[in-house]
Design an enzyme around this catalytic site. Structure first.
Site, short mmCIF file in Angstrom:
data_model
loop_
_atom_site.label_atom_id
_atom_site.label_comp_id
_atom_site.label_asym_id
_atom_site.label_seq_id
_atom_site.Cartn_x
_atom_site.Cartn_y
_atom_site.Cartn_z
N TYR A 148 0.82 -1.21 0.00
CA TYR A 148 0.00 0.00 0.00
C TYR A 148 0.86 1.26 0.00
O TYR A 148 0.45 2.28 -0.54
CB TYR A 148 -0.92 0.02 1.23
CG TYR A 148 -2.24 -0.65 1.04
CD1 TYR A 148 -2.31 -1.99 0.67
CD2 TYR A 148 -3.43 0.04 1.23
CE1 TYR A 148 -3.53 -2.63 0.50
CE2 TYR A 148 -4.65 -0.59 1.07
CZ TYR A 148 -4.70 -1.91 0.70
OH TYR A 148 -5.90 -2.52 0.53
N LYS A 199 2.82 -15.46 2.13
CA LYS A 199 3.02 -16.13 0.84
C LYS A 199 4.52 -16.41 0.74
O LYS A 199 5.21 -15.96 -0.18
CB LYS A 199 2.50 -15.23 -0.29
CG LYS A 199 2.46 -15.88 -1.65
CD LYS A 199 1.38 -16.93 -1.82
CE LYS A 199 1.50 -17.61 -3.17
NZ LYS A 199 0.65 -18.80 -3.30
N ASP A 232 -3.33 -18.14 -0.06
CA ASP A 232 -4.33 -18.77 -0.93
C ASP A 232 -5.07 -19.87 -0.18
O ASP A 232 -6.30 -20.00 -0.26
CB ASP A 232 -3.69 -19.29 -2.23
CG ASP A 232 -2.41 -20.08 -2.01
OD1 ASP A 232 -1.88 -20.09 -0.88
OD2 ASP A 232 -1.92 -20.70 -2.98
N ASP A 256 -6.50 -7.03 3.77
CA ASP A 256 -7.60 -6.34 3.09
C ASP A 256 -8.54 -7.36 2.46
O ASP A 256 -9.75 -7.31 2.63
CB ASP A 256 -7.03 -5.40 2.02
CG ASP A 256 -8.12 -4.69 1.25
OD1 ASP A 256 -9.07 -4.21 1.90
OD2 ASP A 256 -8.04 -4.63 0.01
N ASP A 260 -12.38 -8.90 3.97
CA ASP A 260 -13.65 -8.82 3.22
C ASP A 260 -14.31 -10.19 3.13
O ASP A 260 -15.53 -10.33 3.25
CB ASP A 260 -13.42 -8.27 1.81
CG ASP A 260 -13.73 -6.78 1.71
OD1 ASP A 260 -13.51 -6.08 2.72
OD2 ASP A 260 -14.18 -6.33 0.65
C1 IPM Z 1 -10.40 -1.22 3.78
C2 IPM Z 1 -10.64 -0.60 2.44
C3 IPM Z 1 -9.46 0.32 2.12
C4 IPM Z 1 -8.23 -0.53 2.04
C5 IPM Z 1 -9.63 1.14 0.83
C6 IPM Z 1 -10.94 1.88 0.82
C7 IPM Z 1 -8.47 2.07 0.62
O1 IPM Z 1 -10.84 -1.56 1.48
O2 IPM Z 1 -10.28 -0.50 4.78
O3 IPM Z 1 -10.33 -2.45 3.85
O4 IPM Z 1 -7.93 -1.12 0.99
O5 IPM Z 1 -7.52 -0.63 3.03
MG MG Z 2 -10.92 -3.53 2.20
#
Ligand code: IPM
Ligand code: MG
Length: 371
Positions: A148, A199, A232, A256, A260
């Site tokens: 990042y 990884k 993975d 990240d 999700d």
């Molecule tokens: C999160 C989001 C952010 C990230 C984006 C919006 C920059 O997806 O907080 O997980 O990738 O960290």
């Molecule tokens: Mg995210």
């Protein structure tokens, strides 16, 4: 308690679309517990994200950053949406507000609880028999390093006219050690198991990550159960049997993605809170932190009064716990949310399973009654 310690000074950045709607309810819940406990809330509300762009020409206006600097924590809503999607990527609300905030306050430790109440297993896309008792895991994600932020991070035009882009994944031992400590402390308060995800079969940063984590745990936390998994495989295992994990611990981009996935298997984005903690201490002797729901701005339901306020309310609870040391109050809010949703069955549309749904305000009212 001294007056100062019973005053909670934080910045409120509601952001865009459903951000302000759910923030209003979280502030109402906080006001309720503060009144009962003789705590003074001292907060100012400021623009961020699209609201920052529209009102100040910048996703993270200087005045907002200044307010954050004067505060002991940030209660954050969510930013971004279709209105600003045509802006160049670097100016988009998410990237231009969240990433600089993370960097400015060294918010290196992202804690995302993956919690699905037993009574809500039907809300998960996983088969109920795989998660008979719901889900209770937590993801610890490194948040200020890796791909990042690593330099170089550019796009250039090659002599032959084609474009070439580069992102750089970098980790230093010290960055890995400080997040390893957060994973260990988190695991110690729970199931005492940490699964470090990397990884290491491909990436140099992962080889260093794994080596550093092994040495760090051997030296400082030899009693905790430490395992390692390739990312993975971890993605697959999360979908197969999430409760095999206790604390999932990983670098920025893997975290990240995995967080999700964790959010979706936990049924509703509207229930997912998160804490991002910085280095050093605030005036309460606790980490400065940014607290935000994981679900985003949900433009499709904004303005309809039906957004689930739970994630924002649970994020406020995390703020009380981590940045103000008010663990019992945080637990009380969490219990009220759980009772409202899982026992009383008061739910917004995202977790309603066809039962009568309530709106954002009625949901917060029900939580306040359960406090
Ligand atoms: C999160 C989001 C952010 C990230 C984006 C919006 C920059 O997806 O907080 O997980 O990738 O960290
Ligand atoms: Mg995210």
């Amino acid at each position: 308690m001294a007056d100062f310690m019973s005053t909670l000074t934080f910045a409120v950045l509601p952001g865009d679309y459903i951000g302000p709607e759910v923030m209003t309810e979280a502030l109402r819940v906080l006001a309720h517990v503060a009144r009962k406990e003789n705590i003074t809330l001292s907060y100012e509300i400021a623009d961020v994200g699209g609201a920052g762009i529209d009102n100040h020409g910048k996703a993270l206006p200087d005045s907002t950053l200044e307010l954050c600097r004067k505060s002991d924590a940030i209660l954050f809503g969510s930013v971004g949406g279709p209105k600003w999607e045509k802006l160049p990527p670097k100016e988009q609300p998410e990237r231009a507000a969240l990433l600089p905030l993370r960097k400015a306050f060294s918010l290196f430790a992202n804690i995302r609880p993956g919690l699905l109440y037993k009574d809500l297993v039907d809300a998960s896309p996983l088969k109920a028999e795989r998660i008979p008792n719901g889900i209770d895991i937590v993801c610890i994600r490194e948040l200020t390093g890796g791909i990042y932020f690593g330099q170089p991070k550019t796009t250039i035009t090659l002599p032959n006219g084609e474009e070439q882009a580069v992102d750089t994944m970098i980790y230093k031992t010290s960055e890995i050690e400080r997040i390893a400590e957060v994973a260990a402390v988190t695991a110690r308060a729970r199931g005492k198991r940490v699964c470090s995800v990397d990884k290491a079969n491909v990436l140099e940063t992962s080889v260093l990550w794994r080596k550093t984590v092994i040495a760090y745990f051997a030296k400082h936390h030899p009693d905790l159960a430490l395992t390692h998994m390739y990312v993975d495989n971890a993605a697959m295992q999360l979908a197969r049997d999430p409760n095999q994990f206790d604390v999932l611990f990983t670098e920025n981009m893997f975290g990240d993605i995995l967080s999700d996935e964790m959010a979706v298997i936990c049924g509703s984005l509207g229930m997912m809170s998160s804490a991002s903690l910085g280095v050093g201490s605030n005036r309460h002797g606790k980490p400065f932190g940014l607290y935000e729901p994981a679900g985003g701005t949900a433009p499709d339901i904004a303005g309809k009064g039906i957004a689930n306020p739970c994630a924002q309310i649970l994020s406020a609870a995390l703020m009380l716990r981590y940045s103000f040391g008010l663990d019992a109050l945080a637990t009380r809010i969490e219990a009220a949310v759980r009772k409202t949703v899982a026992v009383d069955g008061v739910r917004t549309g995202d977790i309603a399973f066809g039962r009568p749904t309530v709106g954002t305000i009625a949901m917060a009212d029900a939580i306040i009654r359960n406090l």
